[in-house]
Design a protein around this motif. Structure first.
Motif, PDB file in Angstrom:
ATOM      1  N   LEU A   1      -6.094   5.567  -8.450  1.00  0.00           N
ATOM      2  CA  LEU A   1      -4.734   5.058  -8.340  1.00  0.00           C
ATOM      3  C   LEU A   1      -3.728   6.170  -8.640  1.00  0.00           C
ATOM      4  O   LEU A   1      -2.698   6.300  -7.962  1.00  0.00           O
TER       5      LEU A   1
ATOM      6  N   ALA B   1       3.285   0.977  -0.366  1.00  0.00           N
ATOM      7  CA  ALA B   1       2.390   0.384  -1.360  1.00  0.00           C
ATOM      8  C   ALA B   1       0.979   0.897  -1.131  1.00  0.00           C
ATOM      9  O   ALA B   1       0.628   1.362  -0.052  1.00  0.00           O
ATOM     10  N   GLY B   2       0.161   0.782  -2.173  1.00  0.00           N
ATOM     11  CA  GLY B   2      -1.247   1.148  -2.076  1.00  0.00           C
ATOM     12  C   GLY B   2      -2.120   0.009  -2.568  1.00  0.00           C
ATOM     13  O   GLY B   2      -1.665  -0.860  -3.314  1.00  0.00           O
TER      14      GLY B   2
ATOM     15  N   ILE C   1       2.645  -3.087 -10.358  1.00  0.00           N
ATOM     16  CA  ILE C   1       1.402  -3.608  -9.796  1.00  0.00           C
ATOM     17  C   ILE C   1       1.546  -5.097  -9.529  1.00  0.00           C
ATOM     18  O   ILE C   1       1.975  -5.854 -10.403  1.00  0.00           O
TER      19      ILE C   1
ATOM     20  N   LYS D   1      -3.321   8.328  -5.765  1.00  0.00           N
ATOM     21  CA  LYS D   1      -2.514   7.676  -4.734  1.00  0.00           C
ATOM     22  C   LYS D   1      -1.027   7.825  -5.041  1.00  0.00           C
ATOM     23  O   LYS D   1      -0.212   7.976  -4.120  1.00  0.00           O
TER      24      LYS D   1
ATOM     25  N   TYR E   1       3.988   1.593  -5.403  1.00  0.00           N
ATOM     26  CA  TYR E   1       3.546   0.426  -6.152  1.00  0.00           C
ATOM     27  C   TYR E   1       2.221  -0.031  -5.567  1.00  0.00           C
ATOM     28  O   TYR E   1       1.785   0.474  -4.525  1.00  0.00           O
ATOM     29  N   PHE E   2       1.563  -0.979  -6.252  1.00  0.00           N
ATOM     30  CA  PHE E   2       0.197  -1.309  -5.866  1.00  0.00           C
ATOM     31  C   PHE E   2      -0.038  -2.812  -5.791  1.00  0.00           C
ATOM     32  O   PHE E   2       0.604  -3.593  -6.496  1.00  0.00           O
TER      33      PHE E   2
ATOM     34  N   MET F   1       2.460   6.919  -2.875  1.00  0.00           N
ATOM     35  CA  MET F   1       2.489   5.456  -3.012  1.00  0.00           C
ATOM     36  C   MET F   1       3.315   5.069  -4.235  1.00  0.00           C
ATOM     37  O   MET F   1       3.203   5.677  -5.295  1.00  0.00           O
TER      38      MET F   1
ATOM     39  N   PHE G   1      -5.300  -1.483  -4.755  1.00  0.00           N
ATOM     40  CA  PHE G   1      -5.980  -1.173  -6.020  1.00  0.00           C
ATOM     41  C   PHE G   1      -7.024  -2.253  -6.267  1.00  0.00           C
ATOM     42  O   PHE G   1      -6.684  -3.431  -6.367  1.00  0.00           O
TER      43      PHE G   1
ATOM     44  N   THR H   1      -3.295  -5.542  -5.796  1.00  0.00           N
ATOM     45  CA  THR H   1      -4.718  -5.602  -6.127  1.00  0.00           C
ATOM     46  C   THR H   1      -5.461  -6.604  -5.259  1.00  0.00           C
ATOM     47  O   THR H   1      -4.870  -7.508  -4.660  1.00  0.00           O
TER      48      THR H   1
END
Length: 612
Positions: free
Chosen positions: A479, A462-463, A515, A482, A489-490, A487, A465, A492
């Motif tokens: 994003l 994951a990353g 996300i 990334k 999914y993200f 990556m 955001f 926040t």
């Protein structure tokens, strides 16, 4: 005759290090700046190598590119430094000396964020200046990134008819860091137009010889090798190379037997090393055939995934993950009570920060291991680049894989100066994108220096955001980069306005990556002020701040307001997104349990059902 013509029938000896000589004498700036400030010193080093027997010298321009010179506020002197370097080399040379214009790579172990287009633009300035000043050839050296070297090589070959030496640097004896076999990489450089291909730096003669046993002699080109003097040693807090010129010359003879025709030295080598090479090689003839030892590529049994990734979960159904930070002390009772409560609420995963805000907490890998052993809820471990160098990051990844912990949030990390120990060092060998690239290689069974892990990992990455910015468009562009780095999914930062949820959806709906939208209940008015004014990535509107100010003296009213606002956010999130990310404030897990149950009730989804 030119350089390539000379190599047809003889072994040429190149020079050795310039930078390490200057550093040993107390240099406290970049070696290339000496072209402008101490030209006689550089001329003396060139002449000492020529007097030692060097047929080929290189300009003192290895690190004279725009990006590296910025560290010394010399980026505006790129051309001046290159012009001076060639003029100095010419003054030191005799009529039999070949001068190579040296260009070093931008991307090294700490990968540059510059685009390949920017790298090419800045490299072209260096090459054009060197050629206009009259060098006999271009030496591309210490390139860790094959794509970068191929790009600048092709552009140079298309524009200039000049001998080109292209040298890669590998931290492994068989592979580049992306897993490419070194013989295959050199072959690609030959096809791109190099006249001489080879290796320099990182390894001493012993490991260079191991590599060249696997490299065949090119039909219409030549091999080069510039080893380091040795491995680095620490002596009285000073890094030093071994004084091993005699050993170095013996290795040079063996390199000739492996087909090398241009032999010089890299870090730690001196005129004495070059003199020994000259003595041992002056009567040697180049070889044209050799027995190549094939590289034995190691086979491994591929690990299969035993459970769906969080990305797969959230792609198929509403999914709730909850952040619960480990304590700043050794009393873990409340933490694990919270883990049990989240498990009972059928939360999909608990995310565990990695010393967030640079504050010391119990190791998240230790906490994740305990959760894995004693609970059914899955841990999602944050991994920050701040606290670990490339060695530590990879060790950490192997340990996580060994524990069966496969869900990772790759983050760069808050700098140390914002936390409890502002004097502590921040490492940042890579950023979150670089870490994601390493994890992607781990999933392919390759470590960061290109060697096999003898098994693959099954990490899902994951990353982070941050949508709490003035303009979302640049954040979305980051994003997208990334995603390119691996990556999937993200997650926040917390948001506090339902309108922001829709704004995020509109800005990201073109992106094929799930996300999780963050929600963190506010505990009191002072907490709201702290979040808004002091925590990076979090901003509250005036209406939210005013609402909490009105009830700041009523604890129950504050809680009701916080939960009401959080549920309104959850309503908005589930209109647009499957992913809900709840952040637990101050271990008050009862609040996140209530919100997780609320999410489940409005989606009508059994959170723990298996993917069909």
């Amino acid at each position: 005759m030119n350089l390539t013509e000379a190599l047809k029938n003889q072994i040429l000896v190149a020079d050795g290090a310039i930078g390490t000589i200057l550093y040993s004498e107390g240099l406290d700036t970049c070696p290339e700046s000496y072209n402008l400030t101490h030209p006689k010193k550089i001329e003396h080093i060139h002449r000492s190598y020529i007097e030692a027997g060097a047929d080929v010298i290189q300009t003192n321009t290895y690190g004279a590119n725009f990006e590296k010179l910025q560290d010394y506020h010399l980026e505006h002197r790129v051309k001046d430094i290159h012009k001076a370097a060639v003029q100095i080399a010419k003054r030191a040379s005799n009529k039999n000396t070949y001068i190579l214009g040296t260009v070093g790579g931008f991307r090294n172990i700490k990968k540059s964020d510059l685009s390949i287009e920017s790298i090419q633009y800045h490299t072209e300035i260096q090459i054009e200046t060197l050629i206009n000043e009259g060098v006999d050839g271009i030496l591309f050296e210490t390139y860790y990134d094959l794509d970068e070297l191929l790009t600048v090589l092709r552009h140079t070959r298309a524009k200039y008819d000049i001998p080109i030496i292209a040298q890669l640097t590998a931290s492994n004896t068989n592979y580049l860091r992306n897993g490419t076999l070194i013989p295959e990489a050199l072959e690609s450089l030959l096809k791109a137009g190099a006249d001489v291909v080879g290796l320099n730096c990182h390894h001493g003669p012993y490991h260079m010889l191991k590599t060249f046993k696997h490299i065949d002699i090119p039909n219409h080109a030549y091999l080069s090798c510039y080893p380091n003097a040795s491995l680095l040693d620490l002596e009285e807090n000073e890094l030093k190379y071994s004084n091993n010129a005699e050993y170095f010359s013996d290795a040079a003879k063996e390199l000739v037997n492996q087909g090398v025709r241009l032999i010089g030295g890299c870090c730690g080598t001196t005129p004495e090393h070059i003199n020994k090479i000259k003595q041992i090689t002056k009567n040697l003839k180049p070889i044209t055939h050799k027995n190549v030892v094939p590289i034995k590529t190691k086979q491994y049994k591929k690990q299969n995934k035993i459970e769906p990734s969080i990305k797969e979960l959230v792609t198929n159904r509403p999914t709730v993950i909850v952040e619960l930070d480990t304590p700043k002390h050794l009393d873990t009772s409340q933490f694990f009570e919270g883990i049990q409560a989240l498990e009972d609420a059928e939360v999909d995963a608990v995310t565990i920060a990695d010393n967030s805000l640079a504050s010391v907490r119990i190791s998240n890998i230790a906490a994740a291991s305990a959760i894995k052993q004693h609970y059914k809820i899955r841990p999602l471990v944050h991994l920050a680049c701040r606290d670990r160098n490339l060695i530590g990051l990879q060790s950490h990844l192997m340990g996580l894989s060994l524990l069966g912990i496969n869900d990772i949030l790759a983050i760069t990390g808050d700098p140390s100066k914002v936390g409890d120990f502002p004097g502590a060092s921040s490492v940042f060998d890579v950023n979150s994108n670089g870490l994601a690239e390493i994890i992607t290689q781990f999933n392919q069974g390759i470590n960061a220096d290109g060697d096999t892990l003898r098994s693959n990992t099954n990490f899902s990455v994951a990353g982070a955001f941050n949508p709490n910015v003035r303009r979302l468009e640049p954040a979305v562009k980051r994003l997208e980069k990334k995603i390119e780095s691996g990556m999937e999914y993200f997650i926040t930062q917390p948001v506090y306005e339902p309108e922001k949820v829709k704004e995020i959806y509109e800005a990201t709906k073109h992106i094929d990556a799930p996300i999780f939208i963050g929600v963190m209940p506010i505990t009191n008015y002072n907490n709201a002020l702290f979040l808004h004014n002091e925590v990076p990535g979090i901003k509250l509107s005036e209406s939210v701040l005013n609402a909490f100010e009105k009830v700041k003296d009523d604890r129950d009213a504050t809680r009701r307001l916080s939960m009401s606002m959080s549920k309104q956010l959850i309503d908005a999130i589930h209109q647009y997104f499957n992913g809900l990310y709840l952040v637990t404030p101050f271990l008050k897990y009862d609040m996140t349990v209530e919100l997780a149950k609320y999410s489940k009730s409005i989606t009508g989804t059994q959170i723990k059902e298996a993917i069909l």
